[in-house]
Design an enzyme around this catalytic site. Structure first.
Site, PDB file in Angstrom:
ATOM      1  N   ARG A  48       1.718  13.371 -35.976  1.00 59.01           N
ATOM      2  CA  ARG A  48       2.821  13.004 -34.865  1.00 59.01           C
ATOM      3  C   ARG A  48       3.497  14.082 -34.209  1.00 59.01           C
ATOM      4  NH1 ARG A  48      -0.076   9.064 -35.311  1.00 59.01           N
ATOM      5  NH2 ARG A  48       0.826   7.015 -36.180  1.00 59.01           N
TER       6      ARG A  48
ATOM      7  N   SER B  26      -2.581  -2.622 -40.859  1.00 57.23           N
ATOM      8  CA  SER B  26      -1.981  -1.785 -39.556  1.00 57.23           C
ATOM      9  C   SER B  26      -2.805  -0.306 -40.109  1.00 57.23           C
ATOM     10  CB  SER B  26      -0.678  -1.467 -39.842  1.00 57.23           C
ATOM     11  OG  SER B  26      -0.411  -0.441 -38.910  1.00 57.23           O
TER      12      SER B  26
END
Length: 410
Positions: A96, A177
């Site tokens: 991230r 997911s």
């Protein structure tokens, strides 16, 4: 705040970000620039630029960041032996800050006033993206549609896609997911939401189930220089290529699969399955080499900081002064972690077999159980008396009221 004319969206091409692209255009009446970081997702990258433009983006950046990811994010984290809650190798968390950094850079180049991401209001990623953006350019606004819109479920998103003619392939067989990059693949959702359920047979991507692995073990060597891996089986690779090679070997032998319930930063527990084949081999080999290269007190100090370092990565504080300061200490500790580790791979296990280093602190003539002329065993008596003084004194104080009990304690 001034009007938002342009937004840079971290775009994966999946259900959420495809809908977010259209939703931002409709609700903010602005241009959307898509940014996709190729961190080793593989086939997920196919046709992603065309898809973004067809869905309404005015421009689509597709950035090959695999080498930067491995060299500047994964390897520094592995020099720290970082494990979150003792098990998770932080494959999603470490990606991230790099995505955020590039998103901010493109926003500055494009003159955008905002950035956006597809993270939900329940997860860790929203924190990671937004803390990184604040650290790098606090003037940028962050648009987080999952905290703004009235779409409440995956079903709502699919209906939105149909209404807006957004082509989204939805697999009912694989309802998880999934986040994938060069370091790992994660699975969440579906049957995994019940922590008692075993993962389904299709919940595998890069790792061979142990019962299907080769029946013969495989031995490999990994060379390190100042804490970073540089070669496998004496063949030098770039950082990304080396991690890919270890992924191939680890996946073949069923290594690096973790099924755990963890504590999210936002306060809830979540269950995830992580496949980190190359990273698991790398972590085991690196840790083993440190055993002969690192000073005891330096190792113990660094080890005491591992949980804190892992929290910084997991919580999204990569671009914080405390992480940078801690990284400097860790990198100093790794200056002589140079050498070779021999590892056996077999049915889900990664077992170090041997290690050597030009900076080895191990002295066979000192550690031997045979006769030696270096160590006088009689010296140990004085050492034990000195390190035990406080224990002896504590007992004297509590049991005998501080009286001299030299004879009785001997």
């Amino acid at each position: 705040m001034s009007k938002i004319d342009k937004v840079v969206l971290a775009y994966s091409g999946g259900l959420d970000t495809s809908i977010i692209l259209k939703w931002i255009k409709n609700n903010y009446n602005c241009e959307v620039v898509c940014m996709t970081a190729d961190l080793g997702q593989g086939e997920e990258m196919d046709g992603i630029e065309e898809k973004a433009l067809a869905t309404g983006a005015v421009k689509a950046y597709v950035e090959d960041m695999r080498e930067e990811f491995a060299r500047d994010y994964v390897f520094p984290m592995f020099r720290a032996n970082a494990l979150y809650e003792g098990r998770y190798l932080l494959g999603t968390a470490i990606a991230r800050p790099l995505i955020s950094k590039r998103m901010v850079e493109i926003a500055e180049m494009e003159g955008a006033q905002a950035v956006s991401h597809g993270a939900t209001g329940k997860g860790n990623d929203q924190v990671r993206f937004e803390l990184a953006t604040m650290a790098l350019n606090p003037r940028l606004k962050t648009i987080a549609p999952w905290r703004e819109w009235d779409l409440k479920s995956r079903t709502d998103l699919i209906n939105f896609a149909k209404e807006n003619e957004i082509p989204i392939p939805v697999s009912r067989k694989k309802p998880w997911s999934i986040d994938a990059n060069l370091l790992h693949t994660s699975f969440e959702g579906g049957e995994l939401e019940d922590p008692w359920n075993s993962p389904g047979p299709d919940c595998y991507r890069n790792i061979t189930p142990p019962e299907m692995c080769p029946d013969d073990p495989e031995e490999i060597t990994i060379d390190f220089e100042a804490g970073d891996p540089i070669a496998v089986n004496s063949v030098k690779y770039s950082p990304a290529a080396l991690l890919s090679k270890l992924n191939e070997l680890g996946g073949k032998h069923g290594i690096g699969r973790v099924d755990m319930v963890e504590n999210r930063f936002v306060g809830m527990k979540s269950r995830g399955v992580y496949e980190t084949p190359g990273g698991t081999i790398l972590a085991a080999a690196h840790r083993d080499l440190e055993g002969i290269c690192m000073d005891r007190e330096m190792m113990h100090l660094r080890d005491s900081l591992i949980p804190k370092y892992a929290e910084m990565v997991y919580y999204g504080y990569w671009f914080s002064p405390e992480r940078e300061a801690l990284q400097a200490l860790i990198d100093k500790s790794q200056e002589k972690v140079t050498g070779t580790v021999r590892v056996k791979l077999f049915k889900g296990n990664c077992v170090p077999l041997g290690r050597k280093s030009p900076f080895s602190m191990y002295q066979a003539e000192l550690a031997t159980f045979e006769e030696d002329d270096i160590y006088d065993q009689a010296d140990a008596e004085g050492f034990i008396k000195l390190v035990g003084l406080r224990l002896k004194g504590r007992m004297q104080q509590s049991k005998w009221g501080g009286k001299d009990t030299e004879d009785s304690c001997e």
